[in-house]
Write an enzyme that holds these catalytic residues in place. Sequence first.
Site, PDB file in Angstrom:
ATOM      1  N   LYS A   1       3.722 -21.919  19.586  1.00 19.19           N
ATOM      2  CA  LYS A   1       4.564 -23.095  19.810  1.00 19.19           C
ATOM      3  C   LYS A   1       4.205 -23.755  21.152  1.00 19.19           C
ATOM      4  O   LYS A   1       3.816 -24.906  21.199  1.00 19.19           O
ATOM      5  CB  LYS A   1       6.038 -22.721  19.833  1.00 19.19           C
ATOM      6  CG  LYS A   1       6.477 -21.718  18.781  1.00 19.19           C
ATOM      7  CD  LYS A   1       6.654 -22.303  17.413  1.00 19.19           C
ATOM      8  CE  LYS A   1       7.295 -21.292  16.487  1.00 19.19           C
ATOM      9  NZ  LYS A   1       7.522 -21.797  15.139  1.00 19.19           N
TER      10      LYS A   1
ATOM     11  N   ASP B   1      14.315 -13.261  21.687  1.00 15.45           N
ATOM     12  CA  ASP B   1      13.189 -13.867  20.991  1.00 15.45           C
ATOM     13  C   ASP B   1      13.096 -15.308  21.486  1.00 15.45           C
ATOM     14  O   ASP B   1      13.929 -16.145  21.146  1.00 15.45           O
ATOM     15  CB  ASP B   1      13.433 -13.813  19.476  1.00 15.45           C
ATOM     16  CG  ASP B   1      12.370 -14.549  18.675  1.00 15.45           C
ATOM     17  OD1 ASP B   1      11.420 -15.090  19.273  1.00 15.45           O
ATOM     18  OD2 ASP B   1      12.501 -14.587  17.434  1.00 15.45           O
TER      19      ASP B   1
ATOM     20  N   TRP C   1      15.923 -16.560  11.867  1.00 13.41           N
ATOM     21  CA  TRP C   1      15.133 -15.549  12.577  1.00 13.41           C
ATOM     22  C   TRP C   1      16.006 -14.396  13.046  1.00 13.41           C
ATOM     23  O   TRP C   1      15.573 -13.238  13.022  1.00 13.41           O
ATOM     24  CB  TRP C   1      14.352 -16.196  13.729  1.00 13.41           C
ATOM     25  CG  TRP C   1      13.521 -17.335  13.232  1.00 13.41           C
ATOM     26  CD1 TRP C   1      13.653 -18.660  13.540  1.00 13.41           C
ATOM     27  CD2 TRP C   1      12.458 -17.267  12.264  1.00 13.41           C
ATOM     28  NE1 TRP C   1      12.738 -19.410  12.845  1.00 13.41           N
ATOM     29  CE2 TRP C   1      11.991 -18.583  12.048  1.00 13.41           C
ATOM     30  CE3 TRP C   1      11.856 -16.224  11.558  1.00 13.41           C
ATOM     31  CZ2 TRP C   1      10.953 -18.887  11.168  1.00 13.41           C
ATOM     32  CZ3 TRP C   1      10.820 -16.522  10.670  1.00 13.41           C
ATOM     33  CH2 TRP C   1      10.387 -17.827  10.492  1.00 13.41           C
TER      34      TRP C   1
END
Length: 367
Positions: A200, A176, A106
């Site tokens: 999530k 993030d 990511w």
Amino acid sequence: MKHTIQRTYNFNAGPSALPLAVLEKAQQELVDFRETGMSVMELSHRSPAYEAVHNEAIKRLKDLFAIPENYEVLFLQGGASLQFSMIPMNFLQPGQKAGYVMTGSWSEKAITEAKLFGEPYEVASTKEAKYCRIPELNELQYNDSDAYIHVTSNNTIYGTQWQEFPDTADIPLIADMSSDIMSKSVDVSKFAMIYAGAQKNLGPSGVTLVIIRKDLLEKANGKLPTMLKYGTQVKSNSLYNTPPTFGIYMLGEVLRWIEETGGLEAVAQRNEEKAKLIYDAIDNSNGFYVGHAEHASRSLMNITFNLPSEDLEKKFLSEAKEAGFVGLNGHRSVGGCRASTYNAVPYEACKALSEFMIEFQRENGVN
């Protein structure tokens, strides 16, 4: 005759498990929300009924996450992936540098997008070690003139998590937190911006949370398309256009569930207990299960491990599926196994997995 619902052991990396109590409440309110005669999905986003849902979610988030007054809370769309572009688009001018700490796929995607707008560089990287750890704070090398420093707080693919964040002083720190937000308390004041996809720990897919300090907003590029300016969303309370109303409603109910089950302190304790069950099965296996992440960098959200051979891994995953476990395959880019133990994954599921792992080793252990 009423059908009895059999809930699976859901270890999916995302979209992931939601609290059963939240799903049941949504089911009850689905057709007639708060005596409006409509579903939340049918409410106008300009209506008082929806506005109450929207503002309640923001207030709960501010209270639970202890967000200081000098921050704005936004509900956007496009996932963390759009934020990879929006952040440099707003805050990285041509010729400016921004530092990215490389801890997995990511952060690689994030820095790739930033290269379209300015001069991002790697503050530190553990790629050579197959991203098995988070860099030590003393490994981070950055410039005082950087537009910002970017980190990924938890790495779903490799199973690593920051245990302590850097103090970047006057340089804006952006994180993030898609895969571990609201899994424990965080000092929000350390960050100029936090962003996270909801799917999530916060709710269903489709909502992106952004927490942004007001002074960072003042530095934003004003020459951008309307929808790509953070300022547009701030001025309209994230209601400039139609937001993902049902997703925000669900996010608010997940936050209510966190409140009602003891807040972030209780959530963090439960997450530690759940992860310990599975890590103990790995650590006590005499090498039958091998964790990918170094101990000091282990994630409480994504537990990654391998077995002695690919054939055994395939057998493990096949038998686990038959036993009612879902989502244990490792990410397609790295293989192996992964158990994602987000907030809503119950202790019982983790205990069952731990027991399954111990029994599988007993039956298949290499002598």
